[in-house]
Design an enzyme around this catalytic site. Sequence first.
Site, short mmCIF file in Angstrom:
data_model
loop_
_atom_site.label_atom_id
_atom_site.label_comp_id
_atom_site.label_asym_id
_atom_site.label_seq_id
_atom_site.Cartn_x
_atom_site.Cartn_y
_atom_site.Cartn_z
N ARG A 25 0.82 -1.22 0.00
CA ARG A 25 0.00 0.00 0.00
C ARG A 25 0.85 1.27 0.00
NH1 ARG A 25 -5.52 0.12 1.58
NH2 ARG A 25 -6.44 -1.89 1.19
N ARG A 29 -2.94 7.20 1.12
CA ARG A 29 -3.35 8.45 1.77
C ARG A 29 -2.33 9.07 2.71
NH1 ARG A 29 -8.80 5.75 3.51
NH2 ARG A 29 -7.27 4.08 3.43
N ARG A 38 -5.71 12.09 -6.05
CA ARG A 38 -6.98 11.42 -5.79
C ARG A 38 -8.13 12.43 -5.89
NH1 ARG A 38 -11.05 9.90 -3.66
NH2 ARG A 38 -11.44 8.51 -1.92
N ASP A 75 -6.97 -1.90 -7.38
CA ASP A 75 -7.55 -2.53 -6.20
C ASP A 75 -7.92 -3.96 -6.54
OD1 ASP A 75 -8.53 -1.58 -3.36
OD2 ASP A 75 -9.97 -3.05 -4.09
N TYR A 150 -15.70 -10.26 0.03
CA TYR A 150 -16.32 -8.94 -0.21
C TYR A 150 -17.55 -9.08 -1.11
CZ TYR A 150 -12.23 -6.81 1.96
OH TYR A 150 -11.26 -6.45 2.85
O1 CP3 Z 1 -0.09 -1.33 -2.53
C1 CP3 Z 1 -0.36 -0.37 -3.27
O2 CP3 Z 1 0.08 0.79 -3.09
C2 CP3 Z 1 -1.18 -0.64 -4.52
C3 CP3 Z 1 -2.58 -0.37 -4.43
C4 CP3 Z 1 -3.54 -1.25 -3.61
C5 CP3 Z 1 -4.74 -0.73 -3.09
N1 CP3 Z 1 -5.46 -1.75 -2.58
C6 CP3 Z 1 -5.14 0.69 -3.14
C7 CP3 Z 1 -6.19 1.19 -2.23
C8 CP3 Z 1 -3.51 -2.62 -3.31
C9 CP3 Z 1 -2.42 -3.65 -3.58
C10 CP3 Z 1 -4.75 -2.92 -2.66
C11 CP3 Z 1 -5.12 -4.28 -2.23
C12 CP3 Z 1 -6.37 -4.49 -1.49
N2 CP3 Z 1 -7.57 -3.84 -1.63
C13 CP3 Z 1 -6.54 -5.51 -0.51
C14 CP3 Z 1 -5.50 -6.53 -0.12
C15 CP3 Z 1 -4.44 -5.97 0.75
C16 CP3 Z 1 -4.90 -5.59 2.14
O3 CP3 Z 1 -4.70 -4.42 2.49
O4 CP3 Z 1 -5.39 -6.47 2.86
C17 CP3 Z 1 -7.86 -5.42 -0.04
C18 CP3 Z 1 -8.49 -6.30 1.02
C19 CP3 Z 1 -8.50 -4.37 -0.76
C20 CP3 Z 1 -9.92 -3.90 -0.66
C21 CP3 Z 1 -9.97 -2.50 -0.18
N3 CP3 Z 1 -9.65 -1.40 -0.93
C22 CP3 Z 1 -10.37 -2.06 1.11
C23 CP3 Z 1 -10.79 -2.97 2.25
C24 CP3 Z 1 -10.27 -0.67 1.12
C25 CP3 Z 1 -10.68 0.26 2.23
C26 CP3 Z 1 -9.66 0.34 3.29
C27 CP3 Z 1 -8.83 1.56 3.11
O5 CP3 Z 1 -7.59 1.49 3.26
O6 CP3 Z 1 -9.43 2.61 2.82
C28 CP3 Z 1 -9.78 -0.27 -0.16
C29 CP3 Z 1 -9.50 1.12 -0.60
C30 CP3 Z 1 -8.12 1.41 -1.12
N4 CP3 Z 1 -7.39 0.59 -1.92
C31 CP3 Z 1 -7.40 2.60 -0.90
C32 CP3 Z 1 -6.18 2.48 -1.59
C33 CP3 Z 1 -5.08 3.49 -1.72
C34 CP3 Z 1 -7.88 3.82 -0.10
C35 CP3 Z 1 -8.99 4.49 -0.84
C36 CP3 Z 1 -8.83 5.96 -1.05
O7 CP3 Z 1 -7.79 6.45 -1.51
O8 CP3 Z 1 -9.82 6.65 -0.82
#
Ligand code: CP3
Length: 343
Positions: A25, A29, A38, A75, A150
Amino acid sequence: MATQKRMMRVLAGETLSPPPIWMMRQAGRYLPEYRATRTKAGSFLDLCYNPELATEVTLQPIRRFGFDAAILFSDILVVPHALGRDLRFEEGRGPLMTPISGKEIGRLTGDQVVARLGPVMEAVSRIRGELADETTLLGFCGAPWTVATYMIAGHGTPDQAPARLFAYREPQAFAALLDLLADVSADYLAAQLRAGADAVQIFDSWAGVLDDASFAAFCVKPVARLVKRLRAAVPDARIIGFPRGAGLRYRAYRAATGVDALALDWSVPFDLAAELQGEGAIQGNLDPMRLVAGGKALAEGIDAILERLAGGPLVFNLGHGVTPQTPVEHVAEMVRRVREFSR
Ligand code: CP3
């Protein structure tokens, strides 16, 4: 000749000092420049599907910290979205989907998934074009079980009870869903590798909530199917598996799925991690809260990993994603400390 990228050498089993480093990640943010892009994109999904802006946010942490690997910005839930399921992200609530029924699972078809994710592959090739040769580009997808949780609950839950219950009540529909997700995810990862990704990571964030039989059936079996299909398409594919919370089952997971490297969460004891290193590369496993805290907690956490695990094939990383409240200076300090290490 084999690739010279430091991260790729470690995934192939070499030990390097200092170890290569990146952060799960890492585009997100905690970076002010991410928040700015964003806002410009509109929504989170608009950002994921905009190749130019997705490229920009992928490169932001590389410019700032010089990590050894960039991870594609996207994502895991774009795969169910490309299967035709609705998906939105609400501020502070995470992903929201309409829960899928057994009947709807029977009507899903995977033919359009890779075509619908064209903008992602366009981002991959743009990123590869802009990255330095020595920087590894990682593609990724969610593991079938984690993506299914999900799709079934429609949102994140603490222990995935809705998906576990669904799996026991409707075993045939559930197995069909895992098979479909395994196949489309393999095709999707193959497309990412062809577009320019060097390696891929499979995120199984919810592997730790299952009993023995279900871990074998819902995590190991579908990931083994995915890996087999991916290697049939791209024989030399380098694959990192991240079955978060798998504990003592980490070893069986690598053996049975055929992934090259294991990403370890921070609960994995060093003794087990060192044993796992005897069988191939590992990645991890700093507690992200040490990175938030900084100071002594951070220094001690980093040093313990380096002392115990840098004698074998190690990719330094966190044990899960970096969190939004992480101070940017702490990330710079972590990179500096790891890079100063020599054996
Ligand atoms: O690693 C990276 O920088 C690459 C991008 C990446 C994102 N999500 C961007 C993201 C990767 C590899 C993921 C994987 C992901 N997404 C997983 C597996 C890894 C983990 O953390 O367990 C899962 C379960 C998801 C599903 C998901 N996406 C959730 C549960 C959420 C909300 C939680 C949160 O952190 O807000 C997201 C949103 C998300 N995915 C964001 C980002 C940068 C934040 C959203 C935003 O910018 O508003």
